[in-house]
Structure formats: C-alpha cells, structure tokens
Design an enzyme around this catalytic site. Structure first.
Site: not given
Ligand SMILES: NC(=O)c1ccc[n+]([C@@H]2O[C@H](COP(=O)([O-])OP(=O)(O)OC[C@H]3O[C@@H](n4cnc5c(N)ncnc54)[C@H](O)[C@@H]3O)[C@@H](O)[C@H]2O)c1
Ligand SMILES: C[N+](C)(C)CCCC=O
Length: 519
Positions: A182, A205, A257, A259-260, A279, A313, A493
């Site tokens: 995102n 990555k 990324g 939670v799972p 995160e 997120c 972060e």
């Molecule tokens: N808290 C935060 O700062 C923040 C910011 C952005 C996105 N997010 C969260 O990210 C999610 C959306 O992103 P997404 O769909 O890319 O998430 P995702 O968990 O599917 O993937 C995230 C990353 O992990 C990698 N990955 C997947 N399986 C893996 C494994 N087994 N081992 C190592 N790496 C692996 C993916 O290739 C990708 O680079 C949402 O839940 C969102 O809330 C959180």
């Molecule tokens: C800059 N924002 C919009 C708060 C996003 C933070 C990163 C979360 O996805």
C-alpha cells in the site's frame, strides 16, 4: 475543499512543492524492462525464462506493467553477503558521516520526486497527489534519521574506587525489511532510514504486487555515496521472504503486512532469536461526539477511510457517531463521498484511483456484499466503477462506500476490509463507546473528535491503540512514533524510540583498581 485536506499532511515549507509541470508518464503507456533486483550496488537481471517470471499489472488499466523475477536461495544469499560487506564499512563511520550520505539521498529524492511518485502511481494505482505526499514522507524520514544518527550515544556510570562503566549503542548487523503493497516507497524508507542511521545495512523485499519503486531507493543511496550493498532489494513473495527470515547472517526482521503473515515472521525469527518489528493490520475506531466541530469530524472521517482507496493500515473504519448528530453526519459524509472524483490516478483532479489488484478488488466487493446480507444499509458506493476513458476499462475501480445501520457483530465491523468502505455505528454514552471501541483483537490506531478537552484525553487514555488522534486522523509526522497495540504489532516506526529497535546496547565495565578475588 479537497486540497486543503491533503495539504494538512505536509509541513508548511513543503506546501509549495505541488506539481505544476507536464507529466512524463501516462496510464497505459509504461513498460518496465529494467531489472528490479539490486545488490552489490547495481541492478541484477536474473535472466529468467519467461515461464518462470510473474506478470505485474498496472491497477489503473489492468495491463501487464513488468515481469517479476523472484529470488531463490542463491540470490537471497548473494544479497545478504552484499549487505554484510557494506555493514563492515558503514558501521565504522561516525554518525556525522552517515548523516551526510543520508541527507544527500534525501536531496536526490526531492529532485526526483515527480518521477518516483509517477512510478508509484503506475504500480500501485493511488492518486498522484497522494503518491507525492508518500515520497515526501519517505524523504522526511531519511532527513529525520540522518539527524538522529548524529545523536547516538551511551551513558557513563561512576562506580566505587574510580571504576566506571559506559554503554555503547551499536548496530545489529544485516537487517531485513519486508514490505506491504500500500505504501511501497514509503515503507522502504521508513524501514531503511532508521536501520542505516544506526549503522546497519539492509536487504529489503517489497511486496510482489508492487516491486517497482524500492529499487529506486537502493540506487539513490548508492548515488548519494553509500557503500555498495547498504540497501539491497530482492524480489519475490512468501518463499523469498521466508528465506530472508531464516538466513543465519540476518540479525533482525522488520515487517509490514497482515496479521497472519506477521505471526509467521515472528515464528521464523524466533528460531534464530532475532528481534522483530511488526507493523500489522488494524480495525480502528473513530469516535465522534455530539459536541465535536462537525465540519472537522466529517473531514476526519473521510481522511480516515478513503486515502489510498481505503488501503491504509491505520484507517478508522469503525466510525462511531453519537446518536443525536448521526443524521447530519451521514447526510454530509454521503454527499462528499459521492463527489469523490474516481479515475485515472495520474490526473491532477483524481482523488481516488484504482485498487491494487483484481483479486483485492473482488475481496473488497465481497465484504460489501456480505455487509448487505448481514443487514447493513449501503448509503452510497460499493459498486464496480468503469471510468469513461476506454484505456481504463479493465482497471480495478470501485465507488467508495458508506455503510449505515452497522452493528458490532457484523463482518464489516470486525474484519479489516482494506478498501474504501466506511462502517458507521451509532452510540449513546462515553462508557458504552469505549467498551465497544476496545472490543477488537487489533489496536493499531484510534481517533476522537470532541471540543471537550478533558473528555478527549480521558477517552484516549482508555483506548487500546498505539497511534491515537484527537480532532484529526491519519497524520503521521515522521518525528513521532507509529505502531500498534495488541495484534496490530510490536515495536514502532519513526520517532526517536525507533533507534532502540535498530540497535543494541553494549555495557563496558572498567576496573581502575585491583581484582577483588574470592579465590
Ligand atoms: N501497521 C502498518 O504500518 C501497516 C502498513 C501497511 C500495511 N499494513 C498491513 O498490511 C496488510 C496488507 O498488505 P499485504 O497484503 O501486502 O500483506 P501480506 O501479509 O500478505 O504481505 C506482506 C509482505 O509479506 C510477504 N510475505 C508473505 N508471506 C510471507 C512469509 N511466509 N514469509 C515472509 N514474507 C512473507 C509478502 O510477499 C509481502 O512482501 C494489511 O493487513 C495492512 O493493514 C500494515
Ligand atoms: C501515512 N498514512 C496514511 C498514515 C499511512 C501510514 C502507513 C499505513 O498503511
């Protein structure tokens, strides 16, 4: 009315940086042929046979933008070795020397702002206006941590007999960064900047959905004078990510990324006793009391739900509105949501571009369907959208959606949708809304709108969330920590505290007398 909302995210000095030139990219025209992997200071073409590479699509048009060459064990090892070599050199520099390189990188980013933002749009689908803000945030983060790198210091402790101890703040070694799709460029910067400020090197990555812009950051650090291998980029998905987490020369994993996946990362890192920063996702509450400034509360609710097509997120997707103001709130929110200009994300007037991929669009539409089935009332949106421009007809667009009559047990209120879907809930009392707001396994963010200053702080004190907002939402200045409570993550972060997550403390005892031996 719309631009002032977005400029709120900028520091005053940067508001002058809005684009006024001609666009070099146009949706549906770019084909990226350059290699997207990067180590030892250059792009690495894996010379893949076509059948082994994966197509990456442009969300705005649905056509193939480039091919992803995923890294296997040998490539991951080469990238980690490259980072190890850079670490030896980089970690010996003084903070001032590291800062000079980082500030030069920030200067290059500012100069290439438009080009980076355009590539982000083409790969991610978000509007160019937002992409520019993301690039600014990445640059500011590097500037901020350049400053921090000059302040790393330890403590001196006097002990008896003239003996003393001191502490040294030392880097960890090779850090791994794994990003979501995102905020591709911003995430790469938010992870690499604190890491390298502390003297670490990094292998990053990106998500396989958005592989295009992280490599630009690696190149920019190189151009700025960083040693070869300071930031390396390996492309790939789950398999590549897990190779990185298991690599014996990796000292830390910082992950953004779902939670799972976060749970899997933590498990893999635990085998090597490696620290993690996680995160993760959210399902954050935004509470609007009847005494709030309604205009600002409405602006806040829109910013809390529709930035980046709702793929944020920290979004405040559970909007709790006190019953007496609910009709006025809904009428105005729906009017403004219907007015959001959807379309070509590279156009200045567009406020909502395309969702990141077709499967993701389908998933979000599925949540709207489920919400209807469970009794939510769709006040607007939630439909597929086809822009009039024929080149955009296969893009991944939908109309932003406002759901009314939501209840706490509905799927749309419990699960992270990660799309432009606002669920509105009504409430009567402060105690009631606090209990309901906290009734989630997630705790990334939370917001409250009220003019009552005592209530604002009381409510925030009782909310279980790591990143809280009073009378605003989704503002993330890089000087302040960002991160979640509960299942939304571990560590932070941005802000000074992040130094602690990318360094370790060495204690040194110095004896000035004789050894007092019992033997
Ligand atoms: N808290 C935060 O700062 C923040 C910011 C952005 C996105 N997010 C969260 O990210 C999610 C959306 O992103 P997404 O769909 O890319 O998430 P995702 O968990 O599917 O993937 C995230 C990353 O992990 C990698 N990955 C997947 N399986 C893996 C494994 N087994 N081992 C190592 N790496 C692996 C993916 O290739 C990708 O680079 C949402 O839940 C969102 O809330 C959180
Ligand atoms: C800059 N924002 C919009 C708060 C996003 C933070 C990163 C979360 O996805």
């Amino acid at each position: 009315m719309k631009m002032p909302l977005l400029t709120n995210l900028l520091t005053p000095g940067l508001r002058a940086l809005h684009f006024s030139g001609t666009r070099s990219a146009s949706s549906g025209t770019l084909h990226i042929k350059d290699a997207l992997n990067f180590w030892c200071g250059s792009r690495v073409d894996l010379k893949y046979v076509k059948s082994k590479s994966e197509p990456v699509c442009e969300p705005a048009t649905g056509r193939v933008l480039c091919q992803l060459q995923a890294c296997g064990a040998a490539e991951v090892d080469a990238a980690v070795k490259s980072a190890s070599a850079a670490f030896t050199e980089w970690s010996r520099l003084a903070g001032m020397e590291r800062a000079r390189v980082m500030l030069e990188a920030a200067r290059i980013i500012e100069k290439r702002r438009e080009e980076i933002a355009e590539l982000e749009v083409v790969n991610n689908g978000k509007s160019i206006t937002e992409a520019r803000l993301d690039v600014d945030s990445a640059r500011q983060c590097i500037e901020y941590f350049a400053g921090q790198s000059t302040t790393l210091s330890g403590q001196h402790v006097q002990l008896s007999g003239g003996s003393f101890a001191y502490t040294r703040r030392e880097p960890l070694g090779v850090c791994v960064g794994i990003g979501a799709w995102n905020y591709p460029f911003q995430i790469a910067a938010w992870k690499s900047a604190p890491a390298i400020a502390c003297g670490n090197s990094m292998v990053f990555k990106p998500s396989p959905v958005t592989p295009v812009t992280a490599v630009l950051l690696a190149e920019i650090y190189s151009q700025a004078g960083a040693p070869e291998g300071l930031l390396n980029v390996v492309q790939g998905g789950e398999e590549t990510g897990s190779l990185l987490c298991h690599h014996p020369s990796v000292a830390k994993v910082s992950f953004t990324g779902s939670v799972p996946t976060g749970k899997k990362i933590m498990e893999m890192a635990s085998r090597g006793v490696k620290p993690v920063t996680l995160e993760l996702g959210g399902k954050s509450p935004l509470i609007i009391f009847e005494d709030s400034d309604l205009e600002n509360a409405i602006r806040g609710a829109l910013m809390a739900n529709f930035l980046s097509q709702g793929q944020v997120c920290s979004n405040g997707t559970r909007v709790f509105v006190q019953r007496s103001i609910l009709p006025r709130f809904l009428e105005e929110v729906v009017r403004r949501t219907k007015a959001i200009q959807i379309g070509d994300p590279l156009l200045e007037e567009t406020r909502m571009g395309a969702l990141v991929s077709k499967p993701h669009l389908e998933k979000v539409m599925g949540y709207v369907k489920q919400a209807k089935k469970e009794g939510a009332n769709v006040l607007c949106g939630g439909e597929p959208f086809t822009p009039t421009d024929p080149k955009l007809k296969d893009g991944y667009y939908m109309t932003p959606c406002v759901l009314d009559s939501c209840t706490d047990d509905m799927t749309c209120v419990k699960e992270e949708i990660f799309g432009p879907v606002m669920s509105v809930l009504s409430f009567d009392t402060e105690d009631e809304v606090l209990r309901r707001a906290n009734d989630s396994p997630l705790g990334l963010a939370a917001g409250v709108f009220t003019k009552d200053v005592k209530r604002a702080h009381r409510v925030i004190e009782n909310l279980q969330a790591g990143s809280c907002f009073i009378n605003n939402y989704n503002i993330t200045p890089v000087e302040v920590p960002f991160g979640g409570y509960k299942a939304s993550g571990i560590g932070r972060e941005n802000g000074q505290v992040t130094i602690e997550f990318y360094s370790q403390l060495k204690t040194v005892f110095v004896e000035m007398g004789d050894v007092d031996s019992l033997f």
